[in-house]
Design an enzyme around this catalytic site. Structure first.
Site, PDB file in Angstrom:
ATOM      1  N   ALA A 617      60.670  44.802  38.294  1.00 44.00           N
ATOM      2  CA  ALA A 617      60.764  43.392  37.879  1.00 44.00           C
ATOM      3  C   ALA A 617      61.532  42.576  38.924  1.00 44.00           C
ATOM      4  O   ALA A 617      61.183  42.628  40.103  1.00 44.00           O
ATOM      5  CB  ALA A 617      61.374  43.296  36.486  1.00 44.00           C
ATOM      6  N   LYS A 688      53.394  51.801  40.559  1.00 39.18           N
ATOM      7  CA  LYS A 688      54.604  51.347  41.258  1.00 39.18           C
ATOM      8  C   LYS A 688      54.957  52.272  42.423  1.00 39.18           C
ATOM      9  O   LYS A 688      55.306  51.799  43.510  1.00 39.18           O
ATOM     10  CB  LYS A 688      55.769  51.266  40.277  1.00 39.18           C
ATOM     11  CG  LYS A 688      55.639  50.088  39.315  1.00 39.18           C
ATOM     12  CD  LYS A 688      56.674  50.179  38.207  1.00 39.18           C
ATOM     13  CE  LYS A 688      56.607  48.972  37.284  1.00 39.18           C
ATOM     14  NZ  LYS A 688      57.323  49.172  36.036  1.00 39.18           N
TER      15      LYS A 688
END
Ligand SMILES: NC(=O)C1=CN([C@@H]2O[C@H](COP(=O)(O)OP(=O)(O)OC[C@H]3O[C@@H](n4cnc5c(N)ncnc54)[C@H](OP(=O)(O)O)[C@@H]3O)[C@@H](O)[C@H]2O)C=CC1
Ligand SMILES: N[C@@H](CC=O)C(=O)O
Ligand code: NA
Length: 823
Positions: A617, A688
């Site tokens: 994030a 990711k």
């Protein structure tokens, strides 16, 4: 002595003439002697031209137009002059109209309109307006006198654009005003603009900007202290406000700047017509009849100290560029002399010229309407050179515009051209040709017409810095992250504007149902309502097309979805010089070639593709990897916990409670993907680690990531999200056992991703007390980078790695960084 001039709009209606009378009156109260010059009532000159045309071609209904002109002047008399004084003035106006009608009858009989007669016909506009306004002024008790400029301004017989005989004219003006000052004439002289006469007293007109010219001639002859040009705008502006909404008034400007700006389209005044005043160093004030409080613009030899290096930007919207090139031109004297000689002989006016020092080509800009003719003329005149191959074919490029950036402040000041080209480049505006005179007060660039608005606005934005730079945002996805982002932008906009000089404007938004686009910007306090009521059914291709059509400067596309279809538009958006910011991981975790392609396109186009929130994030993970890579570090190993959701789950779940409820809680807290199966299946973490490895310089494909699955097969197979939750409920014992086994060994469960030796693996791993990941709490992420430079002790980044606020703020930071980059 002061000279005032009122243009067509200022004398266009009863209301505006009332204003004019007030302005004249206020001057009178100061006791000044004044000369006041008038244009025809707005639109009348064009009507007279049309009347002349109709009469010549035998159309009889020109009388209807004459009646309309008469009525307009009668109406002014009716509205502004007491009834008992009106009949004399009606008779006066009627007399002038009769003269016009007689003339038109003659024209219509012989069906011929010479330039001489044309001048005479158009002279009626100023004669009528000045007659009527003089009477209005007099009826207010102001000592005014009508003055026909044909008595004062003597010209040659070039009808349509007569040359003034200054010696004679100056003398006549001075004599006339000597009378008005020795009280044999009234102190307010009301003078017809635009017209003069030959020595034989034939009526002539003074060409473009004719009434300004009259004012300037009179002002110069009388050495006036100032000439006021009353118009319908607040003086000259930094750009045309119809094209650049942020344009603002220029308080002072030099003659030279005014000349340059008006040559390139600024139409408030026509400086060549003010030349006599410039030559005598008489300041000109451009004022607004309808806003008399405004100080307008003072044009004079020197300008006040400036806040900005440039003074204004103007444009000619439609030009054609003629290219003359060929090897035979190199080092051959006389080619340009011949070229421009031909153009002069054919009265072809050239807007801009550019020649590179190679001498291989000359290009020049002209009015596109004459382009075919110019080509034909040049083809014929250079036929021999073309035949011998000294000159290649002469080509014409169309659909171009020219922008002029003007200012005395540019003289000997470096970096202006750099700034100009840089901002055009970053906005994908291709420069076709450039010209800068050695006076250094004008840099002109030729660009494609469809980029005109974008170029004008971005240049205005960059050069007039105290005005905030505008970032135009298009947002796809108004879900958790999208709406949080909008809220953050709303809350922060004042700070950004005042402290960062950045105006963030959301000009488009869409979700799966509705889309809304508004180039003026959607206000962020009621966007939901507007989207709902004004939005139209979503179509992503249409949304993207509109973005490209708007072609706004400093545009950023933000994808706050997890959709696969949207990413297919990224490349074409970047290619159209629109930056892309996204928390969506899909584009960067597909085939490696796609990932590279986006990087390349962004680089080639000088725009940004930013996705800090793809990993952890808002935590600065991608930026850190990119920083290490840029500075030449080499990655040896990455070990990380990259799922906020899984962190939260394994930090929260206790045997005896419901695993599915904990997942639900993670969703409610905003940690999960829109589809939580992506988190629990390991898919999200796989993306990711793949992205991190790629950023670290390893060209991994998705299949290079090995996932050790955490979920029972029935959960993986669940076809819908509710079915998935049901399966989680059914398998509660399985999750309890996982946890219990770890706890018995004094360990905690962590979903770990690692990358080493070109291999990426992810899976659930029990970690003991001595492991750095053991202490992780809440939804925190942790990443540990072992590199050549961070070999003994790895570089570690840790903190909340999921959630609406931290994700939206990461997206926001990317957006703001684009604002700084574009600046
Ligand atoms: N939550 C987090 O902590 C983090 C999330 N992210 C990423 O942020 C992204 C957004 O997540 P989140 O806000 O939670 O998702 P939501 O499901 O809350 O919102 C998604 C939005 O996208 C819209 N949308 C989906 N598909 C389309 C489409 N084809 N055309 C137009 N609009 C579309 C939806 O429209 P509608 O409203 O009509 O359904 C909705 O408004 C995801 O990619 C996620 O991976 C990244 C880092 C952290
Ligand atoms: N669902 C993700 C959110 C960020 O990408 C997570 O749980 O980490
Ligand atoms: Na991040």
């Amino acid at each position: 002595m002061q000279v005032l001039k009122f243009g067509g709009t200022s004398v266009g209606s009863v209301e505006s003439i009332k204003q004019v009378i007030q302005i004249i009156d206020s001057h009178r109260q100061n006791g000044d002697h004044i000369a006041v010059v008038f244009s025809a009532m707005g639109g009348v000159t064009n009507q007279l031209i049309e009347i002349g045309r109709m009469a010549t071609s035998g159309e009889t209904d020109y009388m209807e137009l004459v009646r309309r002109i008469e009525d307009r002047h009668f109406n002014v008399v009716k509205a502004l002059i007491p009834v008992k004084e009106q009949s004399k003035i009606f008779a006066n106006v009627r007399g002038i109209i009769n003269e016009l009608e007689d003339l038109l009858r003659g024209v219509s009989l012989i069906r011929e309109l010479t330039l001489r007669t044309h001048d005479l016909i158009t002279s009626f506009g100023e004669r009528l307006s000045t007659t009527v306004i003089t009477e209005c002024v007099k009826s207010r008790g102001i000592p005014a006198q009508y003055c026909d400029a044909r008595q004062l301004i003597k010209t040659d017989a070039q009808f349509g654009h007569a040359e003034v005989n200054y010696t004679l004219t100056n003398q006549l003006i001075q004599d006339h005003f000597a009378k008005s000052s020795d009280r044999s004439g009234a102190p307010v002289q009301m003078i017809t603009g635009f017209i003069g006469s030959t020595e034989k007293n034939e009526t002539t007109t003074l060409g473009r900007g004719g009434s300004d010219y009259t004012a300037s001639i009179i002002g110069a002859a009388l050495n006036a202290e100032v000439i006021d040009i009353w118009t319908d705008v607040n003086g000259m502006m930094t750009a045309d406000p119809r094209k650049v909404p942020n344009a603002f008034n220029i308080p002072t400007i030099t003659y030279a700047e005014a000349m340059e700006l008006s040559h390139f389209g600024a139409k408030v005044i026509y400086p060549p017509s003010l030349q006599p005043a410039f030559a005598r160093n008489i300041p000109i004030r451009v004022l607004n009849t309808f806003n008399t409080e405004h100080k307008g613009t003072v044009v004079s030899r020197t300008a006040d100290r400036r806040q900005y290096t440039i003074t204004g930007i103007s444009s000619i919207d439609d030009i054609a560029l003629v290219n003359v090139q060929g090897s035979g031109m190199i080092g051959v004297a006389g080619v340009s002399a011949k070229l421009f000689g031909i153009l002069a002989a054919h009265k072809i006016s050239v807007i801009l010229i550019s020649q590179a020092s190679s001498e291989h080509s000359i290009c020049f800009a002209i009015d596109p309407r004459g382009a075919e003719n110019v080509k034909a003329v040049l083809d014929a005149e250079f036929a021999v050179e073309i035949e011998h191959g000294h000159i290649d074919n002469i080509t014409i490029e169309r659909d171009l515009s020219v922008i002029a950036t003007v200012g005395e402040g540019m003289k000997k000041s470096s970096g202006i051209a750099g700034k100009l080209f840089s901002v055009l480049g970053k906005n994908g505006v291709n420069v076709v040709a450039v010209a800068q005179g050695s006076s250094e007060i004008n840099i002109s660039v030729v660009i494609n017409k469809n980029n005109l608005s974008k170029a004008l606005n971005s240049l205005h934005n960059i050069f007039f810095q105290s005005e905030a730079r505008v970032l135009n945002l298009y947002l796809v996805g108004t879900g958790l992250i999208g709406r949080t982002l909008l809220k953050q932008i709303f809350d922060q906009s004042e700070f950004l504007r005042s402290e960062k000089l950045l105006k963030v404007c959301v000009v488009g938004m869409t979700n799966t149902k509705k889309m809304l686009l508004d180039p003026q910007g959607v206000s962020l306090d009621d966007w939901r309502e507007r989207l709902l009521t004004e939005g139209v059914t979503t179509s992503l291709p249409a949304f993207v097309e509109r973005i490209k059509d708007y072609n706004l400067p400093n545009s950023v596309f933000i994808d706050c979805t997890s959709d696969k279809d949207i990413v297919q538009f990224y490349d074409s958006l970047l290619d159209a010089n629109i930056s892309v910011v996204t928390p969506n991981k899909v584009a960067n975790s597909g085939p490696y070639s796609e990932y590279r392609r986006l990087q390349r396109t962004a680089l080639n186009r000088g725009v940004k593709f930013l996705y800090e929130t793809n990993v952890g994030a808002g935590l600065p993970i991608i930026n850190t990897v990119q920083g290490l890579m840029t500075s030449g570090d080499r990655f040896l190993k990455i070990e990380a916990i990259l799922s906020g959701t899984l962190s939260f789950i394994f930090n929260t779940f206790r045997p005896g409670t419901s695993f599915a409820d904990v997942v639900r809680e993670a969703k409610e807290k905003g940690y999960t993907e829109p589809d939580p199966r992506d988190d629990l299946s390991g898919q999200d973490v796989a993306r990711k680690i793949l992205i991190l490895a790629r950023e670290a310089g390893f060209p991994l494909e998705p299949e290079d990531v090995t996932i050790t699955n955490l979920l029972p097969q029935s959960c993986l197979d669940a076809p819908t999200i509710p079915a998935f939750f049901e399966e989680l409920e059914r398998n509660n014992e399985y999750f309890e056992n996982l946890l219990r086994d770890a706890e018995i060994r004094g360990e905690k469960l962590r979903f770990v991703a690692s990358f080493e030796n070109n291999k990426a693996t992810i899976g659930l791993r029990p970690v003991g007390l001595d492991h750095p990941f053991y202490q992780l709490t809440g939804a925190d992420n942790i990443v540990s980078f072992t590199t050549e430079r961070y070999k003994d002790r790895p570089l570690v980044i840790k903190g909340p790695g999921a959630g609406a606020e931290v994700t939206a703020s990461g997206v926001f930071a990317d957006v703001v960084s684009i604002g700084s980059y574009l600046a």
